[in-house]
Scaffold this motif. Structure first.
Motif, mmCIF file in Angstrom:
data_model
loop_
_atom_site.group_PDB
_atom_site.id
_atom_site.type_symbol
_atom_site.label_atom_id
_atom_site.label_comp_id
_atom_site.label_asym_id
_atom_site.label_seq_id
_atom_site.Cartn_x
_atom_site.Cartn_y
_atom_site.Cartn_z
ATOM 1 N N THR A 31 0.788 -1.184 0.147
ATOM 2 C CA THR A 31 0.027 -0.108 -0.102
ATOM 3 C C THR A 31 0.965 1.201 0.128
ATOM 4 O O THR A 31 2.100 1.124 0.217
ATOM 5 C CB THR A 31 -0.868 0.149 1.216
ATOM 6 O OG1 THR A 31 -0.128 0.040 2.489
ATOM 7 C CG2 THR A 31 -1.777 -1.194 1.336
ATOM 8 N N GLU A 32 0.209 2.458 -0.476
ATOM 9 C CA GLU A 32 1.057 3.724 -0.470
ATOM 10 C C GLU A 32 1.307 4.102 0.843
ATOM 11 O O GLU A 32 2.445 4.217 1.073
ATOM 12 C CB GLU A 32 0.020 4.798 -1.000
ATOM 13 C CG GLU A 32 0.838 6.020 -1.143
ATOM 14 C CD GLU A 32 0.030 7.070 -1.719
ATOM 15 O OE1 GLU A 32 0.141 8.318 -1.818
ATOM 16 O OE2 GLU A 32 -1.178 6.629 -2.321
ATOM 17 N N GLU A 33 0.555 3.810 1.943
ATOM 18 C CA GLU A 33 1.052 4.111 3.447
ATOM 19 C C GLU A 33 2.076 3.472 3.867
ATOM 20 O O GLU A 33 3.189 3.795 4.240
ATOM 21 C CB GLU A 33 -0.207 4.018 4.398
ATOM 22 C CG GLU A 33 -0.119 4.601 5.597
ATOM 23 C CD GLU A 33 0.084 5.891 5.793
ATOM 24 O OE1 GLU A 33 0.823 6.096 6.729
ATOM 25 O OE2 GLU A 33 -0.290 6.710 4.971
ATOM 26 N N ARG A 34 1.946 2.089 3.657
ATOM 27 C CA ARG A 34 2.906 1.009 4.020
ATOM 28 C C ARG A 34 4.446 1.473 3.262
ATOM 29 O O ARG A 34 5.487 1.309 3.929
ATOM 30 C CB ARG A 34 2.798 -0.174 4.044
ATOM 31 C CG ARG A 34 1.595 -0.703 4.907
ATOM 32 C CD ARG A 34 1.454 -2.268 4.721
ATOM 33 N NE ARG A 34 0.453 -2.899 5.749
ATOM 34 C CZ ARG A 34 -0.252 -3.471 5.570
ATOM 35 N NH1 ARG A 34 -0.327 -4.425 4.289
ATOM 36 N NH2 ARG A 34 -1.036 -4.263 6.607
ATOM 37 N N SER A 35 4.461 1.728 2.199
ATOM 38 C CA SER A 35 5.418 2.072 1.385
ATOM 39 C C SER A 35 6.419 3.241 1.896
ATOM 40 O O SER A 35 7.467 3.411 1.513
ATOM 41 C CB SER A 35 5.053 2.398 -0.137
ATOM 42 O OG SER A 35 4.820 1.310 -0.847
ATOM 43 N N LYS A 36 5.586 4.119 2.812
ATOM 44 C CA LYS A 36 6.508 5.293 3.155
ATOM 45 C C LYS A 36 7.425 4.569 4.566
ATOM 46 O O LYS A 36 8.226 5.264 4.754
ATOM 47 C CB LYS A 36 5.413 6.185 4.098
ATOM 48 C CG LYS A 36 4.491 6.773 3.070
ATOM 49 C CD LYS A 36 3.416 7.687 3.977
ATOM 50 C CE LYS A 36 2.412 8.199 2.783
ATOM 51 N NZ LYS A 36 1.432 9.174 3.870
ATOM 52 N N THR A 46 -4.292 -4.553 6.559
ATOM 53 C CA THR A 46 -5.039 -3.656 5.763
ATOM 54 C C THR A 46 -6.483 -3.900 5.906
ATOM 55 O O THR A 46 -7.150 -2.528 5.646
ATOM 56 C CB THR A 46 -4.378 -4.089 3.941
ATOM 57 O OG1 THR A 46 -3.121 -4.132 4.107
ATOM 58 C CG2 THR A 46 -5.369 -3.192 3.219
#
Length: 269
Positions: free
Chosen positions: A113-118, A160
């Motif tokens: 996910t975009e959030e986890r990729s941070k 998620t």
């Protein structure tokens, strides 16, 4: 005068000594990146839940840790030339352990996910899925994710699916296992659960339950990847795992493992 000269000489010698200490070369271990350290150790530590069939769970007869993610991770370890060492932890504990360096990687159907990729650097996806809403078979009021607003759902902390429930306005109860979430839906403690379609179908097939149904399917594809701690220290490890995944897909190993546990190939997009 002699005392002054001696003091100057002593100060100069101490300065040289300090410079020498500060410029000493790093040890070989200090200069190695994560992949090199893993190869030197001869093993890779892999976080997994062990309670989420058919991704990661225990054989009822032997209590052996098995599952789709377990076999995929073991195959990746073999490609890296090291032994897999599985560590069973709660989902959120596994993710935290990867970011802190307690575990080298995590194999547990982790959605990219975009959030986890941070926080994490993900490998290339090795499998694809869809999130679904599960309700009582008799429930005819929940037909979409939007219908969860104001209702109660149950999911693993840090997943998620927990995040999705909150995004759709549900009150989420955190539990440890897929079986617990299904039980809570069955006995009416919660209105629904969100989970992976593959796991839900396996649960329904394995238990033979007719009390539950898939009420809604998310149109977005779920990408499963392996999260690594963010940073250049993992660049070569990520590249090596990506290469392993590519080779395992090309030689049919991923498809074979998928069909073994799901009955279908979820490794092809």
């Amino acid at each position: 005068m002699k005392k002054k000269i001696f003091a100057m000489m002593l100060a100069a010698s101490m300065t040289v000594a300090l410079i020498g200490c500060g410029s000493s070369p790093k040890s070989a271990a200090d200069s190695q990146d994560h992949l090199a350290r893993i190869k030197a150790a001869g093993k890779i530590t892999i976080a997994t839940e062990g309670v989420w069939a058919p991704f990661t769970y225990h054989d009822e007869a032997t209590d052996e840790l098995i599952g789709f993610d377990v076999e995929v991770a073991a195959a990746i370890a073999e490609k890296l030339g090291v032994e897999p060492e599985f560590k069973e932890v709660a989902f959120d504990g596994g993710l935290t352990g990867v970011s802190t360096g307690t575990f080298d990687m995590m194999a547990n159907g982790v959605d990219v996910t975009e959030e986890r990729s941070k926080t994490y650097d993900f490998t290339a996806p090795y499998a694809y899925d869809h999130a679904v809403v599960v309700t009582l078979a008799s429930n005819d009021t929940i037909t979409s994710f939007e219908n969860l607003n104001g209702l109660k759902t149950a999911n693993s902390a840090g997943s998620t699916y927990e995040a999705m429930g909150r995004e759709y306005g549900a009150e989420v109860m955190n539990v440890d296992t897929l079986g617990e979430t299904m039980t809570l839906v069955s006995n009416g403690t919660v209105d629904a659960t969100i989970n992976a379609n593959t796991s839900v179908q396996d649960y329904i097939k394995t238990t033979g339950t007719t009390d539950l149904k898939v009420a809604a399917v998310d149109s977005d594809v779920t990408l499963y990847g392996i999260p690594l701690a963010k940073g250049s220290d993992n660049d070569t490890l990520r590249e090596a795992i990506d290469k392993a995944i590519e080779e395992l897909r090309a030689d049919g190993t991923l498809a074979e493992i998928s069909i073994k546990y799901f009955g279908v190939d979820i490794t092809a997009e």
